[in-house]
Design an enzyme around this catalytic site. Sequence first.
Site, PDB file in Angstrom:
ATOM      1  N   GLY A   5    -189.964 -68.814  51.393  1.00  0.00           N
ATOM      2  CA  GLY A   5    -189.009 -69.835  51.819  1.00  0.00           C
ATOM      3  C   GLY A   5    -189.641 -71.205  51.961  1.00  0.00           C
ATOM      4  CG  HIS A   6    -192.738 -74.273  53.672  1.00  0.00           C
ATOM      5  ND1 HIS A   6    -193.511 -74.888  52.701  1.00  0.00           N
ATOM      6  CD2 HIS A   6    -192.547 -75.217  54.636  1.00  0.00           C
ATOM      7  CE1 HIS A   6    -193.792 -76.130  53.072  1.00  0.00           C
ATOM      8  NE2 HIS A   6    -193.214 -76.364  54.238  1.00  0.00           N
ATOM      9  CG  HIS A  35    -188.602 -79.115  53.916  1.00  0.00           C
ATOM     10  ND1 HIS A  35    -189.930 -78.906  53.612  1.00  0.00           N
ATOM     11  CD2 HIS A  35    -188.566 -79.458  55.223  1.00  0.00           C
ATOM     12  CE1 HIS A  35    -190.670 -79.104  54.699  1.00  0.00           C
ATOM     13  NE2 HIS A  35    -189.858 -79.438  55.699  1.00  0.00           N
ATOM     14  CD  GLU A  49    -189.230 -81.321  59.034  1.00  0.00           C
ATOM     15  OE1 GLU A  49    -189.588 -80.398  58.296  1.00  0.00           O
ATOM     16  OE2 GLU A  49    -189.761 -81.562  60.139  1.00  0.00           O
ATOM     17  CB  CYS A  75    -197.589 -79.467  58.919  1.00  0.00           C
ATOM     18  SG  CYS A  75    -196.220 -80.591  59.215  1.00  0.00           S
TER      19      CYS A  75
END
Lengths: 636, 636
Positions: free
Chosen positions: B182-183, B266, B318, B402
């Site tokens: 998912g990321h 994103h 974001e 991050c």
Amino acid sequence: MSSHHSRRTPLPIPDVTIEDAFWAPHRETVRTKSLPHQEHQLRTGGQFEALKLEWKPGVAGEPHIFWESDVAKWIEAASYVLAREEDPDLDAAVDEAIALLSGAQQDDGYLNVYFTVVKPGQRFTDLRDAHELYCAGHLIEAGVAHHEATGKTTLLDIVRRYADLIDREFGPGGSCEGGYDGHEEIELALVKLYRATGERRYLDLALRLVDNRGTQPYYFDAECERRGTEGYFGTFLQDRVRRVDWFRQYNQTHLPVREQTETVGHAVRAMYLYTAMADLAAETGDATLTAACERLWDDMVGTKLYVTGGLGALHEIEGFGPAYHLPDRDGYAETCAAIGLVMWAQRMTLLTGEAKYADVLERALYNGVLSGISADGTRYFYGNPLASDGSVERSEWFGCACCPPNLARLLASLEHYIYATDPTGLVVNLYIAGSARLEHGGQTIRLAQATDYPWDGRVRLTLEADHDTDLTLKLRLPDWSDGPTLTIDGTEVDTTIEDGYLHLARTWAPGTVIDLDLGMSPKRVRANQKVAAVLGKVALQNGPIIYCAEGIDNAGAVPALTIRPDAELRIEHDSSSNLDTVTVEGVCERQSGDALYSTDAPKAEPTSIRAVPYFSWANRGKSTMAVWLRETAAGH
Amino acid sequence: MSSHHSRRTPLPIPDVTIEDAFWAPHRETVRTKSLPHQEHQLRTGGQFEALKLEWKPGVAGEPHIFWESDVAKWIEAASYVLAREEDPDLDAAVDEAIALLSGAQQDDGYLNVYFTVVKPGQRFTDLRDAHELYCAGHLIEAGVAHHEATGKTTLLDIVRRYADLIDREFGPGGSCEGGYDGHEEIELALVKLYRATGERRYLDLALRLVDNRGTQPYYFDAECERRGTEGYFGTFLQDRVRRVDWFRQYNQTHLPVREQTETVGHAVRAMYLYTAMADLAAETGDATLTAACERLWDDMVGTKLYVTGGLGALHEIEGFGPAYHLPDRDGYAETCAAIGLVMWAQRMTLLTGEAKYADVLERALYNGVLSGISADGTRYFYGNPLASDGSVERSEWFGCACCPPNLARLLASLEHYIYATDPTGLVVNLYIAGSARLEHGGQTIRLAQATDYPWDGRVRLTLEADHDTDLTLKLRLPDWSDGPTLTIDGTEVDTTIEDGYLHLARTWAPGTVIDLDLGMSPKRVRANQKVAAVLGKVALQNGPIIYCAEGIDNAGAVPALTIRPDAELRIEHDSSSNLDTVTVEGVCERQSGDALYSTDAPKAEPTSIRAVPYFSWANRGKSTMAVWLRETAAGH
């Protein structure tokens, strides 16, 4: 019935006529187009049908929690029409709707379709989200208006029984003791019901709901715990506003109302609450409520009001953003919020006798309210942005259809906002050709108003009476005035200005003619430098009308336009639309390529920029639009 | 290891030196301030501690799903430092962290604290939300960097075992067959692991994850059904993006990657995915991946890139907004997104040999990336707005941390981005004083670079070798160049420009001196007229540096400033900050009152407007700031 602690009382609808070239056609459109169109929507959309209580789980067309309010506002609007003219078809349609409401009412007086057929047994358990008291409030307003218009008590009796039930439930020992509504509305309706019936307990109930609001322990938390589930909207709204304390601001429950100092949250909710607070101050003389209203007003007018009278910068909460956050293109400015502002401003000007409230009333009415309805009366804006990339159009209807019938009921009851009386005489708050009738000094006095307002600031008032009368006329001097001149029977007179009104106190002979020139000229308006969204831009205003440039009049290039700083603003009448326009010289910039960034300066070509009244935009197909236009800074 | 289908290969860190007055101090700050500060945060914030697997339910300090990635990026950054210089303390701290990671690794290779102690038994069941593969990717990147820097295999062995497990789970018959993350992040990491180890199955796994993405049936729906609950973030993100199809855009799963044409969702996720796509195209020669990257690039650069190289207009996701929606004050522009852009741009310029990608790399690096870290190296921006009302400051750390270690690893590995080789010779992508070393034509060649870049566009390159060499030098001509002049040993030469590079192909004698003047002068930059947020405004740029006006230099009145259209942009060096500034004549407007709206024109006073490099803003306390400054339209 006049309010004991209010400085002024509005004239009732039958005592006022509107016979002008601006509003009278709009109102005729509401009667002949909007009301039939809305009735059609309510008949085909399920709102009427739902009142038969025949919906069953699993079947399509589940009644929605808002639906009674749509029907009620339509009845209220129709009632105002019926108050001034006979319309048997409309009268019959209203009676039919009332019969449906009567059939939907439960034996104990309860009247809400959703909690009767969709969620039976759960009435008054989700005050925060489920709009139950909001719908009740609109029903009550409709019942009062219908009674005053027609003399019938059919709907008034229904809503009184429902109000009596609510009074018991929210009274001492009731199931909702200490509670209040998540969407304010019923409070101001209960004040109307009190005024219509003289029943003090309706006023007391309104006061209790307002007093309970925002106190600790927090009712909506207790309600949620008792219920054991999230409310109707789940966490949808909390997620949108991100934080629990903001969510309390959303429905103005973050503090007891007398401690609230900033206009926050959902704008329509806020306007309806503040209107009720002013109403209650007028009835009870509670100076703490007046003071709270004045603080909230100053915050709103000083930091959060669109130049169009629109309210609510943020889509996601349909409400207020931070101070000075007033984006033009991405703003919200719901039609219903501007309507709510007209209501609150009226109450404040009546309560305090100050014209500044009526100035804002006028700003909202001629701009952010009227923009909500198309010229043909059958298409509506829910939000009223101050700029558009050309993608925005009015819609025939909405899933949440609060705005269309709200527009209809306001425009159909415009008489309420023009004149008011006080013990000394008559107050003119709005300049609209027509007349006012009042009893004063033992005779009937009629004030005839002739004017081409809002296009012309000259107003002729003629006093008609059987014999001489001592009377004070108070004529609002609008905030945009360049300075007034006034003659009585042709002789210029000096006048005093108090609280924003020209005071004319004298003994008047029948037939006296007052010629007032309000001093109207087109002007540039600038926002406070803290309004980042429109820095370096100007809005054009003439009288109460805010103008905007539409692409259709400006070769499609609205964002490319810049006004020359010293160019004259020329008013021109457009015969095709019957509206005034403003033309000003400027430049149109054309960039040389499509790149996202470039060091090439755009080419600037001289052009005439044409602006039309903001309320009239988007009536000629999709088009770019901007109220705020760039202007060269002075000093260049 | 060079990629088979890439036009160029970056020089490894040990073959490059950075010895300039701009980056070298920043990098020294990262080594001496940022890395110790970040280590302190990781030790006190729980990230190191969590690796001991001692957390128990009900105890404070529940390990967070992101935490391994914070540790991993810090190790990666430290490794780059260790690649170029000895630092025993840092080496020991890294070894300690690796020992903790080793202790946290399960017998089968699995390495994720959250799914070991907080949600045991649920590994790989919430790929959409839980960042498991994202953390794995950062661990792999760290393992590769640590091995290349130190020669040790301690961490590389750990991440290989974990990657092997993931390969089994996501391979044929594995529990996650058909799945993906998912990321995005692990895809580009697996390509690095493939290059470091030569193991083809890591490349194949990366390709499989990219190929699976966005295919039907939709993996995240199936995963959700199997799990029977919402993912880690519940409906939070869906509610934010409002619609299911937008939520699929959020993580770039709305379409198979080769069918994606618009940069959406994103921004960091997008950059990491596109970087991996370019990496895979470089390894496999898959032209469909290259074509997809080129389409996505054109969309981003043409419609969605901030002038600072920032990405992501929308806070709530974001990420990317619609085309041309680039609000300055309310924008987002996450530091990590600009870092991701540097990575993607590097891959694209290596893959295609085109300088336009390095132009954007440079724009992001000198502006939107570097703004993310304070001058003292210990405070960070998560978002990098292009205007501020004075309320914005850098933070010491973030709940989602991050950005700080991401900045550290990029700045510590800057060597990767300056030079590249191709079969004909050497490519210079960035102008940074220092040197490059390469083997070419049977000898070691050293290119010394002397320059005061970015403040001065003059660059001296000196070729050092034992004897004559045939070699093509390709020197990037930046997109902001006014036109270059070039001399070789003092003689002006004509050059050809191909794909944005000056090509110098000749036989070089040892000691040849190339003097390149890139043609740098300060300029006004304008955005496309469709960018409503900055219409009528200009940004100031000199070389790669974007400037901004801060209130502290301009009497606090940044929004009130307007630049005179014909005023000269004067570059001045500020000795206190050791930065160049831009000064330009303009006016400062002062309004006469506090009213929200006024017909009074503001008073305009002449003023000198001083702008500083955007990356340096907010280092002198809170202050208003704007990159985009109003300018009078031409033609006035």
